[in-house]
Design a protein around this motif. Sequence first.
Motif, PDB file in Angstrom:
ATOM      1  N   TYR A  89      18.134  84.716  45.621  1.00  0.00           N
ATOM      2  CA  TYR A  89      17.427  83.948  44.587  1.00  0.00           C
ATOM      3  C   TYR A  89      18.434  83.298  43.641  1.00  0.00           C
ATOM      4  CZ  TYR A  89      14.034  82.561  41.098  1.00  0.00           C
ATOM      5  OH  TYR A  89      13.272  81.816  40.234  1.00  0.00           O
ATOM      6  N   ASN A  90      19.476  84.036  43.284  1.00  0.00           N
ATOM      7  CA  ASN A  90      20.516  83.482  42.400  1.00  0.00           C
ATOM      8  C   ASN A  90      21.199  82.277  43.032  1.00  0.00           C
ATOM      9  OD1 ASN A  90      19.893  85.525  40.607  1.00  0.00           O
ATOM     10  ND2 ASN A  90      21.659  86.784  41.132  1.00  0.00           N
ATOM     11  N   GLU A  91      21.495  82.357  44.324  1.00  0.00           N
ATOM     12  CA  GLU A  91      22.112  81.235  45.046  1.00  0.00           C
ATOM     13  C   GLU A  91      21.144  80.054  45.102  1.00  0.00           C
ATOM     14  OE1 GLU A  91      25.295  80.901  46.690  1.00  0.00           O
ATOM     15  OE2 GLU A  91      25.740  82.576  45.360  1.00  0.00           O
ATOM     16  N   TYR A  92      19.882  80.342  45.355  1.00  0.00           N
ATOM     17  CA  TYR A  92      18.827  79.332  45.416  1.00  0.00           C
ATOM     18  C   TYR A  92      18.703  78.625  44.062  1.00  0.00           C
ATOM     19  CZ  TYR A  92      14.126  77.690  46.932  1.00  0.00           C
ATOM     20  OH  TYR A  92      13.034  76.953  47.308  1.00  0.00           O
ATOM     21  N   GLU A  93      18.768  79.406  43.010  1.00  0.00           N
ATOM     22  CA  GLU A  93      18.682  78.867  41.652  1.00  0.00           C
ATOM     23  C   GLU A  93      19.872  77.948  41.349  1.00  0.00           C
ATOM     24  OE1 GLU A  93      16.829  80.963  37.794  1.00  0.00           O
ATOM     25  OE2 GLU A  93      18.650  81.894  38.546  1.00  0.00           O
ATOM     26  N   LYS A  94      21.073  78.363  41.751  1.00  0.00           N
ATOM     27  CA  LYS A  94      22.272  77.519  41.559  1.00  0.00           C
ATOM     28  C   LYS A  94      22.104  76.192  42.293  1.00  0.00           C
ATOM     29  CE  LYS A  94      25.492  81.344  41.544  1.00  0.00           C
ATOM     30  NZ  LYS A  94      26.502  81.992  42.356  1.00  0.00           N
ATOM     31  N   PHE A  95      21.658  76.274  43.542  1.00  0.00           N
ATOM     32  CA  PHE A  95      21.438  75.065  44.335  1.00  0.00           C
ATOM     33  C   PHE A  95      20.428  74.160  43.637  1.00  0.00           C
ATOM     34  CE2 PHE A  95      18.673  72.764  47.225  1.00  0.00           C
ATOM     35  CZ  PHE A  95      19.595  71.952  47.873  1.00  0.00           C
ATOM     36  N   SER A  96      19.328  74.734  43.191  1.00  0.00           N
ATOM     37  CA  SER A  96      18.257  73.963  42.564  1.00  0.00           C
ATOM     38  C   SER A  96      18.726  73.271  41.281  1.00  0.00           C
ATOM     39  CB  SER A  96      17.068  74.883  42.270  1.00  0.00           C
ATOM     40  OG  SER A  96      16.015  74.144  41.713  1.00  0.00           O
ATOM     41  N   LYS A  97      19.524  73.970  40.495  1.00  0.00           N
ATOM     42  CA  LYS A  97      20.026  73.381  39.242  1.00  0.00           C
ATOM     43  C   LYS A  97      20.943  72.195  39.513  1.00  0.00           C
ATOM     44  CE  LYS A  97      19.526  77.318  36.196  1.00  0.00           C
ATOM     45  NZ  LYS A  97      20.165  78.458  35.574  1.00  0.00           N
ATOM     46  N   GLU A  98      21.718  72.275  40.585  1.00  0.00           N
ATOM     47  CA  GLU A  98      22.651  71.191  40.920  1.00  0.00           C
ATOM     48  C   GLU A  98      21.987  70.071  41.719  1.00  0.00           C
ATOM     49  OE1 GLU A  98      26.367  72.411  42.617  1.00  0.00           O
ATOM     50  OE2 GLU A  98      26.655  73.967  41.094  1.00  0.00           O
ATOM     51  N   ASN A  99      20.800  70.340  42.250  1.00  0.00           N
ATOM     52  CA  ASN A  99      20.078  69.354  43.071  1.00  0.00           C
ATOM     53  C   ASN A  99      18.637  69.236  42.583  1.00  0.00           C
ATOM     54  OD1 ASN A  99      22.090  68.857  45.492  1.00  0.00           O
ATOM     55  ND2 ASN A  99      22.093  71.048  45.081  1.00  0.00           N
ATOM     56  N   PRO A 100      18.443  68.786  41.342  1.00  0.00           N
ATOM     57  CA  PRO A 100      17.094  68.766  40.771  1.00  0.00           C
ATOM     58  C   PRO A 100      16.131  67.802  41.475  1.00  0.00           C
ATOM     59  CG  PRO A 100      18.644  67.668  39.306  1.00  0.00           C
ATOM     60  CD  PRO A 100      19.454  68.299  40.408  1.00  0.00           C
ATOM     61  N   SER A 101      16.652  66.880  42.261  1.00  0.00           N
ATOM     62  CA  SER A 101      15.767  65.930  42.953  1.00  0.00           C
ATOM     63  C   SER A 101      15.126  66.545  44.201  1.00  0.00           C
ATOM     64  CB  SER A 101      16.544  64.672  43.332  1.00  0.00           C
ATOM     65  OG  SER A 101      17.541  65.010  44.277  1.00  0.00           O
TER      66      SER A 101
END
Length: 110
Positions: free
Chosen positions: A37-49
């Motif tokens: 989930y933490n990795e997913y969250e990092k990805f999501s923050k850097e790829n908001p689109s």
Amino acid sequence: MIKKIDTIEQFEEVLTKEETFYLLKHSLTCPISQEAYNEYEKFSKENPSIPAYYLAVQEARPLSNEIAEKFAIKHESPQAILFSTGKAEWNASHWKITKKSLEQAINGEH
């Protein structure tokens, strides 16, 4: 921003509305799932689109089972699935869910 979905109806709506999106099957009690989930969250923050959703397996078991059956993907938790045009294009589980693997999958490097 990661959005939580709980029902089959919500998932069907996302599947219809979004061209491409990620879904994470997340266990509320598993430390490996928390890392994913933490990795997913990092990805999501850097790829908001790129739309990102998750379900909590303990709270949305019917939805989790429906996805496994409908897309013929053996259920695992944690499990990240990339959907594109209504199909499951890629999935990974456990330690294979990293910011880098999510980036590679969305860029077609899988």
